[in-house]
Design a protein around this motif. Sequence first.
Motif, PDB file in Angstrom:
ATOM      1  N   GLU A  61       0.837  -1.198   0.000  1.00 43.53           N
ATOM      2  CA  GLU A  61       0.000   0.000   0.000  1.00 43.53           C
ATOM      3  C   GLU A  61       0.869   1.243   0.000  1.00 43.53           C
ATOM      4  N   LEU A  62       0.286   2.334  -0.486  1.00 39.21           N
ATOM      5  CA  LEU A  62       0.878   3.667  -0.344  1.00 39.21           C
ATOM      6  C   LEU A  62       0.020   4.394   0.680  1.00 39.21           C
ATOM      7  N   VAL A  63       0.649   4.861   1.745  1.00 44.48           N
ATOM      8  CA  VAL A  63      -0.070   5.418   2.880  1.00 44.48           C
ATOM      9  C   VAL A  63       0.054   6.935   2.895  1.00 44.48           C
ATOM     10  N   SER A  64      -1.101   7.596   3.020  1.00 43.21           N
ATOM     11  CA  SER A  64      -1.148   9.043   3.210  1.00 43.21           C
ATOM     12  C   SER A  64      -1.636   9.293   4.628  1.00 43.21           C
ATOM     13  N   ARG A  65      -0.707   9.679   5.502  1.00 39.64           N
ATOM     14  CA  ARG A  65      -1.102   9.942   6.896  1.00 39.64           C
ATOM     15  C   ARG A  65      -2.002  11.163   6.981  1.00 39.64           C
ATOM     16  N   ALA A  66      -1.738  12.160   6.133  1.00 41.70           N
ATOM     17  CA  ALA A  66      -2.543  13.387   6.166  1.00 41.70           C
ATOM     18  C   ALA A  66      -4.004  13.110   5.828  1.00 41.70           C
ATOM     19  N   LEU A  69      -5.526   7.585   4.668  1.00 41.34           N
ATOM     20  CA  LEU A  69      -5.890   6.572   3.681  1.00 41.34           C
ATOM     21  C   LEU A  69      -4.672   5.750   3.273  1.00 41.34           C
ATOM     22  N   ALA A  70      -4.922   4.499   2.919  1.00 41.53           N
ATOM     23  CA  ALA A  70      -3.891   3.612   2.383  1.00 41.53           C
ATOM     24  C   ALA A  70      -4.382   3.136   1.021  1.00 41.53           C
ATOM     25  N   TYR A  71      -3.645   3.510  -0.022  1.00 47.35           N
ATOM     26  CA  TYR A  71      -4.004   3.157  -1.393  1.00 47.35           C
ATOM     27  C   TYR A  71      -3.368   1.825  -1.749  1.00 47.35           C
ATOM     28  N   PRO A  72      -4.146   0.869  -2.268  1.00 45.54           N
ATOM     29  CA  PRO A  72      -3.589  -0.459  -2.575  1.00 45.54           C
ATOM     30  C   PRO A  72      -2.686  -0.430  -3.805  1.00 45.54           C
ATOM     31  N   MET A  80      -4.802   4.760  -7.190  1.00 44.90           N
ATOM     32  CA  MET A  80      -4.880   6.049  -6.494  1.00 44.90           C
ATOM     33  C   MET A  80      -6.304   6.619  -6.502  1.00 44.90           C
ATOM     34  N   LEU A  81      -7.263   5.795  -6.135  1.00 37.68           N
ATOM     35  CA  LEU A  81      -8.670   6.206  -6.070  1.00 37.68           C
ATOM     36  C   LEU A  81      -9.119   6.150  -4.623  1.00 37.68           C
ATOM     37  N   ALA A  82      -9.722   7.240  -4.141  1.00 40.99           N
ATOM     38  CA  ALA A  82     -10.179   7.284  -2.752  1.00 40.99           C
ATOM     39  C   ALA A  82     -11.200   6.185  -2.475  1.00 40.99           C
ATOM     40  N   ASP A  83     -12.015   5.821  -3.474  1.00 41.74           N
ATOM     41  CA  ASP A  83     -13.005   4.764  -3.291  1.00 41.74           C
ATOM     42  C   ASP A  83     -12.357   3.397  -3.065  1.00 41.74           C
ATOM     43  N   GLU A  84     -11.146   3.222  -3.545  1.00 36.04           N
ATOM     44  CA  GLU A  84     -10.434   1.951  -3.397  1.00 36.04           C
ATOM     45  C   GLU A  84      -9.515   1.954  -2.169  1.00 36.04           C
TER      46      GLU A  84
END
Length: 89
Positions: A61-66, A69-72, A80-84
């Motif tokens: 995953e790519l993690v955005s602490r701000a 969210l963690a993008y798979p 890089m979709l917020a829904d995913e």
Amino acid sequence: MSDDPNLPPDTPPDPVPPVDPIPEREPDPRAGRAAFDRRMLEALVCPQTQGPLRYDAEAQELVSRAAGLAYPIRGGIPVMLADEARTID
């Protein structure tokens, strides 16, 4: 054939010794997952915050602490979709 009487008569060459088989490797825990190119991380930002992402190799995953969210990463490609994305604490 050699004409030199001091040399032994022609004999077939020694057989080639067998090659040791390649040792089997331990199974890769990431088997079935395509590798993620870490250089891509330099170009990617969180689509929600435009902030930096942290690569979590174990979770793929790519993690955005701000954004929280963690993008798979699927097949080596970040989704890089917020829904995913998975919500993190």
